[in-house]
Design a protein around this motif. Structure first.
Motif, PDB file in Angstrom:
ATOM      1  N   ASP A 111       0.947  -0.826  -0.231  1.00 10.96           N
ATOM      2  CA  ASP A 111      -0.222  -0.124   0.311  1.00 10.96           C
ATOM      3  C   ASP A 111       0.584   1.249  -0.505  1.00 10.96           C
ATOM      4  OD1 ASP A 111      -2.054  -1.344  -0.037  1.00 10.96           O
ATOM      5  OD2 ASP A 111      -2.157  -1.868   2.151  1.00 10.96           O
ATOM      6  N   ALA A 112       2.216   1.198   0.512  1.00 12.48           N
ATOM      7  CA  ALA A 112       3.023   2.425   0.151  1.00 12.48           C
ATOM      8  C   ALA A 112       2.604   3.757  -0.698  1.00 12.48           C
ATOM      9  CB  ALA A 112       4.658   1.572   1.146  1.00 12.48           C
ATOM     10  N   GLU A 113       2.898   3.245  -1.830  1.00 10.44           N
ATOM     11  CA  GLU A 113       3.064   4.096  -2.819  1.00 10.44           C
ATOM     12  C   GLU A 113       1.632   4.872  -2.832  1.00 10.44           C
ATOM     13  OE1 GLU A 113       4.736   4.828  -4.863  1.00 10.44           O
ATOM     14  OE2 GLU A 113       6.533   3.809  -4.100  1.00 10.44           O
ATOM     15  N   VAL A 114       0.473   4.215  -2.347  1.00 12.24           N
ATOM     16  CA  VAL A 114      -0.886   5.363  -2.866  1.00 12.24           C
ATOM     17  C   VAL A 114      -1.116   5.441  -1.810  1.00 12.24           C
ATOM     18  CG1 VAL A 114      -2.316   2.826  -1.517  1.00 12.24           C
ATOM     19  CG2 VAL A 114      -3.419   4.411  -2.781  1.00 12.24           C
ATOM     20  N   THR A 130       7.582   3.015   4.704  1.00 14.10           N
ATOM     21  CA  THR A 130       7.980   1.828   4.488  1.00 14.10           C
ATOM     22  C   THR A 130       8.164   1.675   6.353  1.00 14.10           C
ATOM     23  OG1 THR A 130      10.068   2.067   4.097  1.00 14.10           O
ATOM     24  CG2 THR A 130       8.557   0.955   2.137  1.00 14.10           C
ATOM     25  N   GLY A 131       8.949   2.054   6.304  1.00 16.91           N
ATOM     26  CA  GLY A 131       9.092   2.258   8.203  1.00 16.91           C
ATOM     27  C   GLY A 131       7.809   2.402   9.274  1.00 16.91           C
ATOM     28  N   LEU A 132       6.823   3.120   8.611  1.00 17.93           N
ATOM     29  CA  LEU A 132       5.144   3.355   9.684  1.00 17.93           C
ATOM     30  C   LEU A 132       4.562   2.544   9.194  1.00 17.93           C
ATOM     31  CD1 LEU A 132       4.420   7.027   9.033  1.00 17.93           C
ATOM     32  CD2 LEU A 132       5.643   6.069  11.035  1.00 17.93           C
ATOM     33  N   ILE A 133       4.806   1.791   8.212  1.00 21.02           N
ATOM     34  CA  ILE A 133       3.996   0.520   7.764  1.00 21.02           C
ATOM     35  C   ILE A 133       4.147  -0.683   8.765  1.00 21.02           C
ATOM     36  CG2 ILE A 133       3.199  -1.062   6.177  1.00 21.02           C
ATOM     37  CD1 ILE A 133       2.788   1.255   4.594  1.00 21.02           C
ATOM     38  N   GLN A 134       5.415  -1.099   8.809  1.00 17.80           N
ATOM     39  CA  GLN A 134       5.773  -1.967   9.634  1.00 17.80           C
ATOM     40  C   GLN A 134       6.386  -1.712  11.255  1.00 17.80           C
ATOM     41  OE1 GLN A 134       9.938  -2.284   6.853  1.00 17.80           O
ATOM     42  NE2 GLN A 134       9.506  -4.017   6.649  1.00 17.80           N
ATOM     43  N   SER A 135       5.533  -0.309  11.971  1.00 19.24           N
ATOM     44  CA  SER A 135       6.263   0.251  12.859  1.00 19.24           C
ATOM     45  C   SER A 135       4.990  -1.578  13.927  1.00 19.24           C
ATOM     46  CB  SER A 135       5.601   1.372  13.663  1.00 19.24           C
ATOM     47  OG  SER A 135       5.160   0.958  14.483  1.00 19.24           O
ATOM     48  N   GLU A 136       6.070  -1.614  15.012  1.00 24.56           N
ATOM     49  CA  GLU A 136       5.289  -2.565  15.522  1.00 24.56           C
ATOM     50  C   GLU A 136       4.679  -1.719  16.635  1.00 24.56           C
ATOM     51  OE1 GLU A 136       7.030  -6.296  17.074  1.00 24.56           O
ATOM     52  OE2 GLU A 136       6.926  -5.950  14.987  1.00 24.56           O
ATOM     53  N   ARG A 137       5.154  -0.592  17.032  1.00 30.69           N
ATOM     54  CA  ARG A 137       4.678   0.463  17.842  1.00 30.69           C
ATOM     55  C   ARG A 137       2.942   1.107  17.609  1.00 30.69           C
ATOM     56  NH1 ARG A 137       4.553   2.381  22.853  1.00 30.69           N
ATOM     57  NH2 ARG A 137       4.108   4.316  23.185  1.00 30.69           N
ATOM     58  N   PHE A 138       3.076   1.811  16.467  1.00 26.62           N
ATOM     59  CA  PHE A 138       1.895   2.605  16.153  1.00 26.62           C
ATOM     60  C   PHE A 138       1.388   1.911  14.316  1.00 26.62           C
ATOM     61  CE2 PHE A 138       5.305   5.330  17.943  1.00 26.62           C
ATOM     62  CZ  PHE A 138       4.773   5.887  18.325  1.00 26.62           C
ATOM     63  N   PRO A 139      -0.035   2.129  14.680  1.00 24.52           N
ATOM     64  CA  PRO A 139      -0.942   0.926  13.567  1.00 24.52           C
ATOM     65  C   PRO A 139      -1.197   2.420  12.715  1.00 24.52           C
ATOM     66  CG  PRO A 139      -2.193   2.021  15.883  1.00 24.52           C
ATOM     67  CD  PRO A 139      -0.565   2.199  16.622  1.00 24.52           C
ATOM     68  N   LEU A 140      -1.108   1.647  11.822  1.00 25.53           N
ATOM     69  CA  LEU A 140      -1.334   2.776  10.358  1.00 25.53           C
ATOM     70  C   LEU A 140      -2.786   1.585   9.717  1.00 25.53           C
ATOM     71  CD1 LEU A 140      -0.536   4.967   8.443  1.00 25.53           C
ATOM     72  CD2 LEU A 140       1.270   3.598   7.064  1.00 25.53           C
ATOM     73  N   LEU A 141      -3.629   2.513   9.225  1.00 24.11           N
ATOM     74  CA  LEU A 141      -4.790   1.504   9.185  1.00 24.11           C
ATOM     75  C   LEU A 141      -4.915   2.704   7.106  1.00 24.11           C
ATOM     76  CD1 LEU A 141      -7.434   1.709  12.253  1.00 24.11           C
ATOM     77  CD2 LEU A 141      -5.704   0.033  10.764  1.00 24.11           C
ATOM     78  N   VAL A 142      -5.232   1.372   6.792  1.00 21.83           N
ATOM     79  CA  VAL A 142      -6.459   2.300   6.103  1.00 21.83           C
ATOM     80  C   VAL A 142      -7.135   1.437   4.839  1.00 21.83           C
ATOM     81  CG1 VAL A 142      -3.807   1.906   3.981  1.00 21.83           C
ATOM     82  CG2 VAL A 142      -5.337  -0.072   3.869  1.00 21.83           C
ATOM     83  N   ALA A 143      -8.127   2.611   4.267  1.00 21.63           N
ATOM     84  CA  ALA A 143      -9.814   2.398   4.296  1.00 21.63           C
ATOM     85  C   ALA A 143      -9.932   1.510   2.493  1.00 21.63           C
ATOM     86  CB  ALA A 143     -10.429   3.661   4.507  1.00 21.63           C
ATOM     87  N   LYS A 144     -10.006   0.611   2.543  1.00 17.61           N
ATOM     88  CA  LYS A 144     -10.278   0.158   0.712  1.00 17.61           C
ATOM     89  C   LYS A 144     -12.122   0.323   0.409  1.00 17.61           C
ATOM     90  CE  LYS A 144      -8.774  -3.260  -1.385  1.00 17.61           C
ATOM     91  NZ  LYS A 144      -8.500  -4.828  -1.670  1.00 17.61           N
ATOM     92  N   LYS A 145     -12.099   0.617  -0.591  1.00 17.64           N
ATOM     93  CA  LYS A 145     -13.649   1.146  -1.223  1.00 17.64           C
ATOM     94  C   LYS A 145     -13.507   1.094  -2.466  1.00 17.64           C
ATOM     95  CE  LYS A 145     -17.127   4.711   0.001  1.00 17.64           C
ATOM     96  NZ  LYS A 145     -17.893   4.330  -1.869  1.00 17.64           N
ATOM     97  N   ASP A 146     -14.395   0.018  -3.132  1.00 15.64           N
ATOM     98  CA  ASP A 146     -14.166  -0.907  -4.571  1.00 15.64           C
ATOM     99  C   ASP A 146     -13.297  -1.328  -4.901  1.00 15.64           C
ATOM    100  OD1 ASP A 146     -17.011   0.343  -4.617  1.00 15.64           O
ATOM    101  OD2 ASP A 146     -16.575   2.524  -5.054  1.00 15.64           O
ATOM    102  N   ARG A 147     -12.134  -2.421  -3.661  1.00 13.45           N
ATOM    103  CA  ARG A 147     -10.689  -2.602  -3.985  1.00 13.45           C
ATOM    104  C   ARG A 147      -9.833  -1.753  -3.953  1.00 13.45           C
ATOM    105  NH1 ARG A 147     -12.532  -6.835  -8.142  1.00 13.45           N
ATOM    106  NH2 ARG A 147     -14.017  -5.172  -8.920  1.00 13.45           N
ATOM    107  N   ALA A 148     -10.266  -0.375  -4.192  1.00 13.05           N
ATOM    108  CA  ALA A 148      -8.590   0.303  -4.272  1.00 13.05           C
ATOM    109  C   ALA A 148      -8.759   0.884  -2.578  1.00 13.05           C
ATOM    110  CB  ALA A 148      -9.018   1.916  -5.130  1.00 13.05           C
ATOM    111  N   VAL A 149      -7.849   1.498  -2.653  1.00 13.15           N
ATOM    112  CA  VAL A 149      -7.086   2.172  -0.289  1.00 13.15           C
ATOM    113  C   VAL A 149      -7.373   3.510  -1.526  1.00 13.15           C
ATOM    114  CG1 VAL A 149      -5.183   3.004   0.805  1.00 13.15           C
ATOM    115  CG2 VAL A 149      -5.884   0.152   0.077  1.00 13.15           C
ATOM    116  N   VAL A 150      -8.222   3.958  -0.362  1.00 16.46           N
ATOM    117  CA  VAL A 150      -9.116   5.180  -0.799  1.00 16.46           C
ATOM    118  C   VAL A 150      -8.521   6.420   0.425  1.00 16.46           C
ATOM    119  CG1 VAL A 150     -10.325   5.130  -2.532  1.00 16.46           C
ATOM    120  CG2 VAL A 150     -11.121   5.045  -0.167  1.00 16.46           C
ATOM    121  N   GLY A 151      -8.125   5.424   1.389  1.00 15.33           N
ATOM    122  CA  GLY A 151      -7.491   7.364   2.357  1.00 15.33           C
ATOM    123  C   GLY A 151      -6.974   6.312   4.080  1.00 15.33           C
TER     124      GLY A 151
END
Ligand SMILES: CC(C)(COP(=O)(O)OP(=O)(O)OC[C@H]1O[C@@H](n2cnc3c(N)ncnc32)[C@H](O)[C@@H]1OP(=O)(O)O)[C@@H](O)C(=O)NCCC(=O)NCCS
Length: 178
Positions: A22-25, A52-73
């Motif tokens: 998801d990193a690029e989007v 990539t560091g944020l995505i892999q962080s064990e301490r801080f969550p990073l969530l994405v929203a998927k709508k119609d099969r695309a990450v939109v937020g």
């Protein structure tokens, strides 16, 4: 907005932890926010690699929203301070792609993020916004954040001083008991 309509407009939104794919989007959505000049003091576009560091962080969550099969937020929290006393305090970032705004995606993300932050033992999420960012102010207030102050002339954006309004959401055992 009734609960029923709220559920309908966000019914097809899936919230899940961000993955490296998801990193690029995530970066592209962030860059829209940078370009809009209402979300952040940052002015330089980011790349997927910056996330990539944020995505892999064990301490801080990073969530994405998927709508119609695309990450939109996406929404995440990050370090507020290195001081041990503030270990339970964290800072919010939330970005929804322009074409998906105003449909409940931000609210779904922020509610899921607050739940996840509480689960991980954080007792406060701080949001810092430009006072002119009416969409964010509304979103955070609707999600239960309270305005606690204003940093005046906090930094310059494109050469002009900008104020920053500070809001916070208490979680877990910091919640008022009465
Ligand atoms: C702020 C942001 C995340 C909101 O996401 P969103 O998906 O559009 O928000 P929602 O559709 O869930 O709306 C949440 C509330 O804000 C309101 N809102 C949304 N856009 C609005 C706008 N442009 N003006 C006023 N209110 C607005 C909604 O009506 C809703 O309130 P309601 O429940 O009373 O109807 C999105 O506008 C965004 O990404 N902005 C650019 C990045 C940014 O500013 N991030 C914040 C700094 S970290």
């Amino acid at each position: 907005m009734t609960v029923e309509r709220d559920q309908q407009r966000s019914a097809k939104v899936e919230i899940r932890p961000a993955e490296l794919a998801d990193a690029e989007v995530i970066a592209a959505i962030y860059n829209e926010g940078i370009a809009g000049r209402q979300a952040t003091f940052e002015t330089e576009p980011r790349t997927g690699a910056d996330f990539t560091g944020l995505i892999q962080s064990e301490r801080f969550p990073l969530l994405v929203a998927k709508k119609d099969r695309a990450v939109v937020g996406w929404a995440g929290i990050s370090s507020y301070s290195t001081r041990q006393a503030y270990a339970g305090v964290t800072e919010l970032s939330i970005y929804v792609a322009g074409h998906a705004q105003g449909r409940g995606v931000g609210r779904r993300l922020i509610d899921a993020l607050a739940t996840e932050a509480e689960k991980r033992g954080f007792h406060k999420i701080i949001g810092k916004l430009f006072p002119t960012n009416t969409a964010s102010l509304r979103l955070l207030e609707r999600a239960g954040f309270l305005e606690v102050g204003m940093h005046r002339k906090h930094a310059r954006l494109d050469g002009s001083w900008r104020d920053v309004v500070v809001l916070e959401l208490l979680l877990g055992d910091a919640l008022p008991r009465d």
